[in-house]
Design a protein around this motif. Structure first.
Motif, mmCIF file in Angstrom:
data_model
loop_
_atom_site.group_PDB
_atom_site.id
_atom_site.type_symbol
_atom_site.label_atom_id
_atom_site.label_comp_id
_atom_site.label_asym_id
_atom_site.label_seq_id
_atom_site.Cartn_x
_atom_site.Cartn_y
_atom_site.Cartn_z
ATOM 1 N N ALA A 142 0.833 -1.214 0.000
ATOM 2 C CA ALA A 142 0.000 0.000 0.000
ATOM 3 C C ALA A 142 0.864 1.258 0.000
ATOM 4 C CB ALA A 142 -0.927 -0.016 1.200
ATOM 5 N N VAL A 143 1.966 1.232 0.760
ATOM 6 C CA VAL A 143 2.871 2.380 0.782
ATOM 7 C C VAL A 143 3.469 2.600 -0.601
ATOM 8 C CG1 VAL A 143 5.025 3.281 1.729
ATOM 9 C CG2 VAL A 143 3.393 2.146 3.229
ATOM 10 N N ARG A 144 3.836 1.538 -1.286
ATOM 11 C CA ARG A 144 4.387 1.663 -2.635
ATOM 12 C C ARG A 144 3.361 2.263 -3.596
ATOM 13 N NH1 ARG A 144 7.051 -3.651 -1.758
ATOM 14 N NH2 ARG A 144 9.278 -3.225 -1.468
ATOM 15 N N VAL A 145 2.118 1.805 -3.472
ATOM 16 C CA VAL A 145 1.057 2.361 -4.319
ATOM 17 C C VAL A 145 0.894 3.850 -4.053
ATOM 18 C CG1 VAL A 145 -1.423 2.313 -4.801
ATOM 19 C CG2 VAL A 145 -0.161 0.171 -4.537
ATOM 20 N N GLY B 288 3.154 5.933 -2.861
ATOM 21 C CA GLY B 288 4.306 6.648 -3.398
ATOM 22 C C GLY B 288 4.203 6.857 -4.892
ATOM 23 N N LYS B 289 3.778 5.827 -5.609
ATOM 24 C CA LYS B 289 3.615 5.940 -7.061
ATOM 25 C C LYS B 289 2.521 6.942 -7.412
ATOM 26 C CE LYS B 289 3.007 3.068 -11.184
ATOM 27 N NZ LYS B 289 2.803 1.674 -11.683
ATOM 28 N N GLU B 290 1.474 6.961 -6.603
ATOM 29 C CA GLU B 290 0.365 7.893 -6.820
ATOM 30 C C GLU B 290 0.831 9.335 -6.684
ATOM 31 O OE1 GLU B 290 -3.900 7.243 -5.248
ATOM 32 O OE2 GLU B 290 -2.965 8.606 -3.798
ATOM 33 N N ILE B 291 1.605 9.629 -5.616
ATOM 34 C CA ILE B 291 2.100 10.997 -5.420
ATOM 35 C C ILE B 291 3.044 11.396 -6.549
ATOM 36 C CG2 ILE B 291 3.457 12.478 -3.888
ATOM 37 C CD1 ILE B 291 2.435 10.863 -1.532
ATOM 38 N N LEU B 292 3.882 10.472 -6.977
ATOM 39 C CA LEU B 292 4.771 10.753 -8.110
ATOM 40 C C LEU B 292 3.982 11.136 -9.355
ATOM 41 C CD1 LEU B 292 7.663 8.111 -8.031
ATOM 42 C CD2 LEU B 292 7.912 10.596 -8.071
ATOM 43 N N SER B 293 2.923 10.406 -9.630
ATOM 44 C CA SER B 293 2.127 10.650 -10.842
ATOM 45 C C SER B 293 1.302 11.929 -10.754
ATOM 46 C CB SER B 293 1.200 9.461 -11.105
ATOM 47 O OG SER B 293 0.253 9.312 -10.061
ATOM 48 N N GLN B 294 1.081 12.426 -9.531
ATOM 49 C CA GLN B 294 0.280 13.634 -9.356
ATOM 50 C C GLN B 294 1.118 14.908 -9.305
ATOM 51 O OE1 GLN B 294 -1.841 12.808 -5.742
ATOM 52 N NE2 GLN B 294 -3.403 11.529 -6.733
ATOM 53 N N ARG B 295 2.285 14.838 -8.658
ATOM 54 C CA ARG B 295 3.040 16.061 -8.381
ATOM 55 C C ARG B 295 4.337 16.186 -9.157
ATOM 56 N NH1 ARG B 295 2.833 15.480 -1.781
ATOM 57 N NH2 ARG B 295 0.577 15.114 -1.577
ATOM 58 N N ASN C 239 13.703 18.035 -6.208
ATOM 59 C CA ASN C 239 14.245 16.782 -6.746
ATOM 60 C C ASN C 239 14.533 15.769 -5.653
ATOM 61 O OD1 ASN C 239 14.115 17.725 -9.384
ATOM 62 N ND2 ASN C 239 16.239 18.451 -9.404
ATOM 63 N N ARG C 240 14.940 16.245 -4.492
ATOM 64 C CA ARG C 240 15.218 15.329 -3.382
ATOM 65 C C ARG C 240 13.939 14.697 -2.855
ATOM 66 N NH1 ARG C 240 20.490 17.209 -0.579
ATOM 67 N NH2 ARG C 240 19.444 17.019 1.432
ATOM 68 N N LYS C 241 12.819 15.417 -2.920
ATOM 69 C CA LYS C 241 11.529 14.831 -2.566
ATOM 70 C C LYS C 241 11.151 13.747 -3.586
ATOM 71 C CE LYS C 241 10.442 17.758 0.832
ATOM 72 N NZ LYS C 241 10.255 17.354 2.235
ATOM 73 N N ARG C 242 11.401 14.039 -4.843
ATOM 74 C CA ARG C 242 11.121 13.060 -5.897
ATOM 75 C C ARG C 242 11.945 11.791 -5.691
ATOM 76 N NH1 ARG C 242 10.190 14.456 -11.610
ATOM 77 N NH2 ARG C 242 11.194 16.449 -11.130
ATOM 78 N N ASP C 243 13.205 11.970 -5.309
ATOM 79 C CA ASP C 243 14.087 10.815 -5.103
ATOM 80 C C ASP C 243 13.578 9.915 -3.973
ATOM 81 O OD1 ASP C 243 15.706 11.740 -7.112
ATOM 82 O OD2 ASP C 243 17.150 12.696 -5.765
ATOM 83 N N ILE C 244 13.036 10.515 -2.914
ATOM 84 C CA ILE C 244 12.496 9.721 -1.798
ATOM 85 C C ILE C 244 11.372 8.812 -2.289
ATOM 86 C CG2 ILE C 244 11.247 9.849 0.385
ATOM 87 C CD1 ILE C 244 12.767 12.391 1.023
ATOM 88 N N LEU C 245 10.479 9.371 -3.105
ATOM 89 C CA LEU C 245 9.368 8.584 -3.630
ATOM 90 C C LEU C 245 9.849 7.510 -4.602
ATOM 91 C CD1 LEU C 245 6.889 11.543 -4.217
ATOM 92 C CD2 LEU C 245 6.634 9.737 -2.512
ATOM 93 N N SER C 246 10.837 7.857 -5.414
ATOM 94 C CA SER C 246 11.330 6.910 -6.405
ATOM 95 C C SER C 246 11.948 5.682 -5.727
ATOM 96 C CB SER C 246 12.367 7.585 -7.309
ATOM 97 O OG SER C 246 11.782 8.660 -8.016
ATOM 98 N N GLU C 247 12.568 5.879 -4.575
ATOM 99 C CA GLU C 247 13.196 4.762 -3.872
ATOM 100 C C GLU C 247 12.169 3.732 -3.402
ATOM 101 O OE1 GLU C 247 17.124 6.989 -1.960
ATOM 102 O OE2 GLU C 247 15.278 6.796 -0.792
#
Length: 468
Positions: free
Chosen positions: A411-414, A416-423, A458-466
């Motif tokens: 669920a956490v991975r989902v 994270g992917k959701e926030i990446l796709s939105q922001r 970009n550092r926020k993006r990297d956290i989600l990508s991990e």
């Protein structure tokens, strides 16, 4: 006598380090005049601080003598070979728990800036002290005529003159810049930047800070002084409650640079039990020529961006908010499972989950809602940190509602992917770049500050990508 001569030598060393040089007139009178040199603010490094970064000069050797004497021959001035940021380096091998600096906190000792506020906030109190010394014209006097009291004032004046000339921190650069129209423009654009990346905490912090400083002097010089205060003070607390907490600025201590990596931090600070002195001591064994590194606290990137004007190269305390509170988390998971939002069975499950974990709010029991402090505590819990680290509360809530640890992690991975796709889409990237362009063209924001904002995102993006 010998004591007086020693004090004079130390004062002369400090003056040489802070842009003052010894001169003699045609009539044989000796005096000190300002040096002509400039300093820059370091914006980012592995162990940074808002201290100055500049090329070494002939006065460095004299300053090194002063620092070595003040630290009992334990430390010396130096420059990081990679970043050219000024810092303190071990002059000899230092053992763990060895004392490196000791500065008196006595009210009779005039070398330390102390918060003396009674009816106004500590930042204004210290800022006004800095401004007063900055504006004060130095008097030409015979060097041999300085007494002990005047030495202390001269040292503080020299320290103020040696501070970076730039306003430090994005928050201060938004609240203190040009005229009121420019202030509003820069503030609104930076707020729009935080809004676009969904960083409501940073936007709220900026708004609160602007409200806090709006009652003070709006001159740019006041903004400069406040920015120095926020990035250089230490909070002194009495564990026994004998006196109220206070803030101090200690010139020697602010030469220490910061790291957010615990293994890199090799010095700590404390206050003696009787509150008479501020002490810096070795956290572990330190080898000769190793830089002395202090932690400014376990802070996320938001704090360093807004108030220090740099981002640590590595920051394990950085984070991104997954959900604002427990209700948002549970409602999101209910939607993820495809359940109807009005399903009473889910309402019962969510209530039991919160009760089991002790996360019930007053309003859940028919009482009034919680205050902002409780809400902030919840936001702190539902976060994702570097190296795919999820806070315990998030995992406990998802584990309890799903009944399976693997499903909680999925669920956490989902999410994270959701926030990446939105922001962090290409459209959002374009929107952010437009904001950056306007900041530079309409408010003359420096390109290095814009790059700092870009790195922050970009550092926020990297956290989600991990985690994805």
């Amino acid at each position: 006598d010998e004591h007086r001569k020693r004090r004079r030598r130390r004062r002369m060393a400090w003056m040489a380090a802070t842009r003052y040089e010894r001169c003699c007139s045609s009539r044989g009178l000796c005096y000190l005049r300002p040096r002509r040199c400039h300093r820059k603010v370091a914006l980012a490094s592995s162990s940074s601080s808002p201290s100055a970064s500049h090329s070494s000069g002939p006065h460095d050797e004299t300053f090194r003598e002063f620092v070595t004497s003040a630290s009992n021959s334990s430390a010396a001035l130096g420059y990081n070979e990679t970043t050219n940021v000024r810092g303190l380096f071990a002059e000899r091998d230092i053992k763990a728990e060895d004392e490196i600096f000791r500065v008196s906190l006595s009210e009779d000792d005039g070398r330390v800036f102390t918060d003396d506020s009674m009816n106004f906030d500590w930042s204004s109190s210290l800022a006004k002290q800095i401004i007063m010394l900055r504006r004060k014209r130095r008097r030409n006097r015979r060097i041999d005529d300085y007494d002990a009291d005047y030495d202390e004032e001269e040292l503080k004046t020299a320290y103020v003159n040696a501070l970076p000339k730039e306003v430090i921190g994005i928050a201060n650069k938004c609240c203190f810049y040009g005229n009121n129209r420019d202030d509003d423009a820069r503030y609104e654009l930076v707020s729009a930047f935080f809004e676009a990346m969904g960083d409501h905490d940073a936007k709220t912090e900026l708004m609160k800070y602007r409200k806090q400083v709006s009652s003070g002097d709006q001159e740019e010089e006041y903004g400069w002084a406040v920015s120095q205060v926020f990035s250089r003070t230490f909070r002194i607390e009495d564990a026994k409650g004998r006196r109220a907490p206070r803030r101090v600025m200690i010139p020697i201590a602010d030469l220490l640079n910061h790291s957010s990596v615990d293994e890199e931090v090799n010095v700590t600070w404390r206050v003696t039990e009787d509150l008479s002195a501020f002490v810096i001591e070795a956290k572990r064994n330190i080898r000769k020529n190793e830089e002395l590194i202090l932690s400014y606290g376990e802070r996320n990137d938001q704090h360093f961006l807004l108030f220090y004007g740099f981002l640590p190269n590595v920051n394990p305390d950085n984070s991104i908010v997954l959900w604002e509170n427990v209700d948002e988390c549970l409602n999101w998971y209910q939607e993820l499972c495809g359940a109807d939002e009005n399903d009473t069975k889910w309402d019962t499950m969510k209530y039991k989950c919160k009760r089991t974990l002790g996360l019930l709010k007053k309003k859940d029991e028919g009482d009034v809602d919680d205050d902002d402090g409780h809400a902030n505590e919840e936001r702190r819990r539902f976060i994702l940190s570097p190296n795919a680290k999820v806070d315990n509360t998030t995992l406990l809530v998802l584990n309890e509602i799903s009944g399976d640890n693997d499903m909680a992690i999925a669920a956490v991975r989902v999410r994270g992917k959701e926030i990446l796709s939105q922001r962090f889409t290409s459209d959002e990237d374009l929107k952010i770049e437009i904001i950056f362009k306007r900041l530079m063209e309409e408010t003359n924001m420096d390109e290095t500050d814009v790059e700092l904002l870009r790195s922050y995102r970009n550092r926020k993006r990297d956290i989600l990508s991990e985690i994805v």
